[in-house]
Design a protein around this motif. Sequence first.
Motif, PDB file in Angstrom:
ATOM      1  N   ASP A 324      10.475   1.642  -8.504  1.00 29.54           N
ATOM      2  CA  ASP A 324      11.908   1.354  -8.471  1.00 29.54           C
ATOM      3  C   ASP A 324      12.711   2.613  -8.159  1.00 29.54           C
ATOM      4  N   LYS A 327      14.895   3.948 -11.181  1.00 25.60           N
ATOM      5  CA  LYS A 327      14.037   4.527 -12.209  1.00 25.60           C
ATOM      6  C   LYS A 327      13.516   5.890 -11.776  1.00 25.60           C
ATOM      7  N   ASP A 353       9.888   0.013  -2.521  1.00 26.29           N
ATOM      8  CA  ASP A 353       9.111  -0.195  -3.753  1.00 26.29           C
ATOM      9  C   ASP A 353       8.015   0.851  -3.961  1.00 26.29           C
TER      10      ASP A 353
END
Length: 385
Positions: A324, A327, A353
């Motif tokens: 992510d 993140k 991703d």
Amino acid sequence: MNFLKKELENIKNKGQYRELTYLKGSQNKYCSFEDKKVLLMASNNYLGLCDDERIKKVSKDAIDNYGVGSGGSRLTTGSYDIHKKLEEEIAILKNREAALLFNTGYMANIGVITSICNKEWIIFSDEFNHASIIDGCRLSGAKIVVYKHSDMKDLKQKVKLYKGAKRIIITDGVFSMDGDIAKLPDIIKISKDNDIWVMVDDAHATGILGEKGSGTEEYFGLKGQVDIQVGTFSKALASEGGYVAGSYELIEYLKNKARSFIYSTALSPIVVSAALKALYIIKKDNNLRKNLLNNSKWFQEELKERGFCILESETPIIPLLVGDEDKAMKFSKMLFEEGIFIPAIRPPSVPKDTSRLRITLMATHIKEDLNFVLDKISYVFKKLK
């Protein structure tokens, strides 16, 4: 100008907005970013030579001998004896007849690809190739055939599909975002079986791979097999500029045809002196390279032991996969607060991703530094959950 504002807003909404972080002081394992001292774990200064006293001394001497600027392009007033010396030395390192300096690795790739290839050519390009290769291919006007990353079966199939007298396979030697090494033995076999040229960008391999630091060709024991070798002095060689190494005819051709060479002011003798000294150091001292690669292997094993998902490599580039984008950005920011600088790499630099922390080791890192980083990565990761 409203379209600029709108486009910037779109970039921000996608989470892909980039800002510069300013460093103070020399490029060393400890640096000051934004007035905060941090352990640098993201530099391409693989051998730690950017702050080497020997290189700094010859750079200072170069100022006394040559001044600070080159004063012109290489074909007018900008060619110095030290340019010629560096070209001779890089040709020796690369086991080639000759070499030519460019101002950056980007300009080297653009220059060589657009000089040689045109609409009559077919280029087979690895999908993870550096942007400078991609841009060079597009600017050339050639037919571009992208093969799956390091997928030799896919490359073979596409070579069979696209016939032509003028064909070339272009690949990075070490892929900068994944740290893996191109499957050069297979690429060479495919090229020989089908009478295709091979070009390798060894930016992240020069000074690192091979017994003498010559790069991927030496690493695989394929001396003299690559038609065109490209690289930079801005990674392990602690300076600036790029180069192309190959046959005498290739280099003479590029002097006359490569626009990014012809129409650029020559590299300053200062940075050329630095690159030349760095080249001498790596030729004489294998310990920096060996210690770096041993530490990289050890560090990867420790990360796996702690349960982290990494892309294993035989280079100092260690991608810690996060996935992510948000993140990954938060992970990087929290590590910075803990005194470690590792930037997050997001799309479009890497596929969707697969956002990551791109960790790179330097020869100046010691086990105490690396254990500190491992502990902080584990600590921050727990806080992220």
